[in-house]
Design a protein around this motif. Structure first.
Motif, PDB file in Angstrom:
ATOM      1  N   LEU A 374     -14.228   9.192  29.354  1.00  0.00           N
ATOM      2  CA  LEU A 374     -14.095   7.749  29.162  1.00  0.00           C
ATOM      3  C   LEU A 374     -15.118   6.991  30.005  1.00  0.00           C
ATOM      4  CD1 LEU A 374     -10.239   7.089  29.200  1.00  0.00           C
ATOM      5  CD2 LEU A 374     -11.789   6.794  27.259  1.00  0.00           C
ATOM      6  N   VAL A 426      -5.170   5.823  23.652  1.00  0.00           N
ATOM      7  CA  VAL A 426      -4.946   7.123  24.287  1.00  0.00           C
ATOM      8  C   VAL A 426      -3.625   7.681  23.783  1.00  0.00           C
ATOM      9  CG1 VAL A 426      -4.446   8.289  26.456  1.00  0.00           C
ATOM     10  CG2 VAL A 426      -6.287   6.621  26.327  1.00  0.00           C
ATOM     11  N   PRO A 455      -7.697  11.048  22.388  1.00  0.00           N
ATOM     12  CA  PRO A 455      -8.242   9.698  22.176  1.00  0.00           C
ATOM     13  C   PRO A 455      -8.255   9.395  20.678  1.00  0.00           C
ATOM     14  CG  PRO A 455     -10.009  11.229  22.695  1.00  0.00           C
ATOM     15  CD  PRO A 455      -8.733  11.997  22.820  1.00  0.00           C
TER      16      PRO A 455
END
Length: 461
Positions: A374, A426, A455
């Motif tokens: 991320l 998420v 994700p």
């Protein structure tokens, strides 16, 4: 006049006496004085360094140049532009090279080689040295011992520019130092990484020794640590492929007690801008009393200052969300902090009864791969397949909220919100694979990290 073989570049700012000591040491080199030149780029100093260089009687060619203060990278590049030698040697202005220093650097670069070579920089200490200098000496000695180990392969994080040599042609090929690094730190890592990518060899030469006279006090070192935090963020954005190997990736490393304490300190820093000054004053007070735990306090407080700088850089570069969103994120952060303190206290009280890892540690391990993938400024929703609770069930909502908060903690500094929008989300699923979960309706899986970590993005209809 014959061109020199070696050009020594010494960037400096407000250190006239240190530069003079260094120029005297360079006059005692075993290399013939006609074979090297010394260039001193003065980065905005107004302490008399310029006049001292003009009066200094050197047996070698000595050149001083002055420019407005623009940082160490820009000053070194100014020196490179004036250099005529085949090999360029960089020295910090607080160094004192041994007589065989330049000969050792020159011998480390056979004709046609593409090498970047560092030499040892042990820190000078004596009975009058303050405790910070002893602390810095211990850290540098450990680093130099690792560099000298047989079979040690140097990486870009081993390199420093305080005692570094490389061919001028190679420097010009990669474009010198990156002048966007205007604060202290990481311009040497950035140069070394580009050298590696250009196929250069990184080397260590024990004979090219320069003694370091560390002259900064705790306040100066703390400022350097904050600057390193900021430049670490800058470096990671330029080279995201190696960001996981930086100190930025170690936020969740170390004892739970210190991580919790640091989180509280960083929160107080956000709400009370004077808090870092209080920490600085407390450490200076402790320095005068020299408790036995002072080295550990140095490590913890300097780690805090690094993260003050890093968090400041991350906040400045992030897009500023609307006020309601900022308030919501603030409340979520407060809840996460309160729960973290509560869980940490419970875990420490029950430490003797715990046989396995605590829940915070399990969540950190579970989300580790996603956290590294991320971007630091990412914002994402939250999706789960856990069953809904029945009316009157007080434990269900509490546990559900706890899982959101733990997910947020595990993925910091990314922001996780309970709602899902049109962007990234998420997935936090109980099952190892959630491909058939009803909660996935309307989403596409970006990547399955395993352990129920996914994700997601809202599917386009």
């Amino acid at each position: 006049m014959t061109e020199p073989l070696v050009s020594v570049v010494i960037p400096t700012y407000q250190r006239r006496a240190s530069v003079q000591r260094l120029l005297v040491a360079l006059a005692r080199q075993t290399l013939a004085s006609a074979e090297y030149e010394v260039i001193v780029p003065i980065d905005g100093s107004d302490d008399g360094t310029r006049e001292m260089i003009e009066r200094f009687e050197a047996p070698y060619r000595l050149v001083g140049s002055w420019q407005p203060n623009r940082g160490r990278a820009a000053a070194r590049n100014a020196g490179i532009r004036l250099a005529a030698g085949r090999i360029v040697v960089f020295l910090d202005d607080d160094m004192e090279p041994r007589p065989g220093f330049l000969r050792a650097h020159l011998d480390a670069h056979p004709a046609g080689s593409r090498r970047a070579v560092i030499g040892p920089v042990p820190i000078h200490v004596d009975a009058s040295s303050p405790p910070l200098v002893h602390f810095r000496q211990a850290g540098m000695d450990a680093h130099l011992t690792r560099l000298a180990e047989q079979g040690h392969r140097l990486g870009f994080r081993d390199m420093y520019s305080g005692n570094l040599s490389l061919p001028r042609e190679l420097l010009n090929e990669i474009g010198g130092f990156d002048e966007t690094f205007t604060l202290y730190g990481h311009e040497d890592y950035e140069l070394a990484l580009r050298l590696v990518k250009a196929g250069a060899e990184l080397g260590y030469c024990p004979g090219a020794m320069a003694l370091q006279h560390y002259e900064k006090d705790y306040a100066g070192f703390a400022r350097d640590c904050m600057a390193r935090g900021r430049t670490a963020v800058h470096f990671a954005r330029k080279h995201p492929d190696v960001a996981s190997s930086l100190q930025l990736a170690t936020y969740r490393a170390g004892p739970l007690g210190w991580r919790t304490t640091r989180a509280v300190m960083l929160f107080l820093t956000r709400v009370m801008p004077a808090f870092p000054a209080w920490v600085l004053a407390a450490m200076q007070w402790l320095e005068r009393r020299r408790p036995s735990r002072l080295p550990g306090l140095y490590r913890r407080s300097l780690d805090y200052f690094f993260w003050v700088g890093a968090r400041s850089a991350l906040r400045e570069s992030a897009l500023r969300p609307p006020l309601p969103v900022r308030l919501g994120m603030g409340l979520l952060a407060l809840a996460a902090l309160a729960m973290g303190l509560r869980v940490a206290g419970r875990e420490m009280r029950a430490l003797g009864r715990i046989s396995g890892p605590d829940e915070i540690t399990r969540y950190e391990a579970r989300f580790q791969a996603l956290r590294q993938a991320l971007p630091p400024s990412a914002r994402a929703g939250y999706v789960t397949d856990r069953a809904t609770w029945t009316p009157g069930d007080e434990e269900g909502p509490r546990l559900a909220f706890k899982h959101v908060v733990l997910t947020q903690y595990a993925l910091l500094p990314a922001i996780i919100t309970p709602e899902t929008g049109e962007g990234l989300a998420v997935g936090n699923f109980d099952s190892l694979t959630a491909a058939d979960s009803i909660a996935l309706r309307g989403f596409t899986v970006v990547r399955d990290f395993g352990n129920g970590v996914l994700p997601l993005r809202r599917a386009v209809e």
